[in-house]
Design an enzyme around this catalytic site. Sequence first.
Site, mmCIF file in Angstrom:
data_model
loop_
_atom_site.group_PDB
_atom_site.id
_atom_site.type_symbol
_atom_site.label_atom_id
_atom_site.label_comp_id
_atom_site.label_asym_id
_atom_site.label_seq_id
_atom_site.Cartn_x
_atom_site.Cartn_y
_atom_site.Cartn_z
ATOM 1 N N THR A 73 5.882 1.479 -25.812
ATOM 2 C CA THR A 73 5.877 0.265 -26.640
ATOM 3 C C THR A 73 4.838 -0.728 -26.123
ATOM 4 O OG1 THR A 73 8.193 0.583 -27.220
ATOM 5 C CG2 THR A 73 7.337 -1.665 -27.415
ATOM 6 N N ASN A 141 6.898 11.230 -34.363
ATOM 7 C CA ASN A 141 8.169 11.371 -33.646
ATOM 8 C C ASN A 141 9.297 11.902 -34.526
ATOM 9 O OD1 ASN A 141 7.296 8.615 -34.473
ATOM 10 N ND2 ASN A 141 9.453 8.117 -34.189
ATOM 11 N N HIS A 191 9.238 8.803 -20.220
ATOM 12 C CA HIS A 191 10.575 9.375 -20.468
ATOM 13 C C HIS A 191 10.596 10.427 -21.563
ATOM 14 C CE1 HIS A 191 12.153 7.027 -24.074
ATOM 15 N NE2 HIS A 191 11.068 6.341 -23.784
ATOM 16 N N CYS A 314 15.847 6.326 -31.772
ATOM 17 C CA CYS A 314 15.742 5.755 -30.431
ATOM 18 C C CYS A 314 15.484 4.262 -30.502
ATOM 19 C CB CYS A 314 14.647 6.443 -29.619
ATOM 20 S SG CYS A 314 13.015 6.256 -30.307
HETATM 21 N N1 PLP Z 1 5.467 5.850 -29.778
HETATM 22 C C1 PLP Z 1 6.180 6.898 -30.240
HETATM 23 C C2 PLP Z 1 5.509 7.876 -31.154
HETATM 24 C C3 PLP Z 1 7.510 7.057 -29.864
HETATM 25 O O1 PLP Z 1 8.216 8.105 -30.343
HETATM 26 C C4 PLP Z 1 8.099 6.112 -29.005
HETATM 27 C C5 PLP Z 1 9.534 6.230 -28.634
HETATM 28 O O2 PLP Z 1 10.308 6.819 -29.324
HETATM 29 C C6 PLP Z 1 7.315 5.054 -28.534
HETATM 30 C C7 PLP Z 1 6.003 4.957 -28.946
HETATM 31 C C8 PLP Z 1 7.873 4.017 -27.599
HETATM 32 O O3 PLP Z 1 7.902 4.498 -26.286
HETATM 33 P P1 PLP Z 1 8.847 3.789 -25.181
HETATM 34 O O4 PLP Z 1 10.236 4.212 -25.481
HETATM 35 O O5 PLP Z 1 8.340 4.322 -23.879
HETATM 36 O O6 PLP Z 1 8.631 2.325 -25.299
#
Ligand code: PLP
Length: 375
Positions: A73, A141, A191, A314
Amino acid sequence: MTRRETYLDWNATAPLRPEAQAAMVAALARCGNASSVHDWGRAARHCVERARETVAGLVGAAPEGVVFVSGGTEANHLALLGSGRERILVSAIEHGSVLQAAPGAERIAVDRDGIVDLARLEAQLAADPRSALVSVMLANNETGIVQPVADIARLAHARGALFHCDAVQAAGKVPFTDDEIGADLISLSAHKLGGPPGIGALVVTGNAEVSAMIRGGGQERGRRAGSENLPGIAGFAAAAEAALAGIAEYARIGRLRDALEAAALGAAPRAVVIGAGMRRLPNTSALALPGAPAETQIIALDLDGVMVSAGAACSSGKVGPSHVLEAMEVPPDIAAGTIRISLGWTTDAADIAHFLDAWTALARRLAQPRPARAA
Ligand code: PLP
């Protein structure tokens, strides 16, 4: 008898790899700020710089380009907001952390296969001469669909635009280098590949620069202030190394995913696989059972010990309409009935059988006509 539990939500988060856990425990046991000049500080610095080399190696980049941040993020925010570009163009199927980092960004449409419309992108870039940044993910995702990122990079570069690629889901699952995908900025998250949550990186290649969003110290070459998260960074590097070493495992994982889809379609002919036939991440399946709300499926599967998600679960834990499926113009009854099944390195045939038992029983139950209510 203990209840069997099957985790098929690896795109939300993957279990911590033992290598990452060991590296984190070792890092937690030491004291030293990587900015201190004394012996313990230098040892911490050494640990951070070794990790930087490993993480850079995941995408074939130079270590100096790796900026450690708090996750995917933040990496996406730093890319979009730190690039200093006047225009930002993002695909309609990006993760919320891209879409909401720049709410005023211009949207790039995708076609019904979920692929960025290259002609539209070229026209959008040509229509406005201001300096631009184009952001398109490597793999989605929710569906796993892989974008033609090298072509997108070429179009962007031909118009002097920077290309940012959110590779959070693809990294460690499919091999790629920064040169191959042509990205100037690449987002990674630990993660998703067996490292801890709360750590990630923005990889800045030689063509780009970003200015810090978080200021107050000179860490990370002035691109991200704050004492480095040493245990997180050590865990990220150990996971990245293990992911790269084990990437061939995704051939087996892909066969399991394909077998799951074939069996699901065989058992419930009205089911639909979103993006079937497209190039996808080998571990991801977006499986729709039209007329069966995703939330109902997820709850029923959970009662049977099978853990999956709907869309980008998520982010909120809530099930709402998927902007990805909407952008692909998936009919609403199919979109509303789509669950995401995502596999990982410990997934085996018994997990797939467990899912199929639970899901086919549910599909049969939901297919039966409801008894008429008594008057
Ligand atoms: N970008 C994508 C494509 C994701 O799937 C995710 C989390 O699901 C993120 C960014 C965000 O990553 P983080 O959970 O490390 O902030």
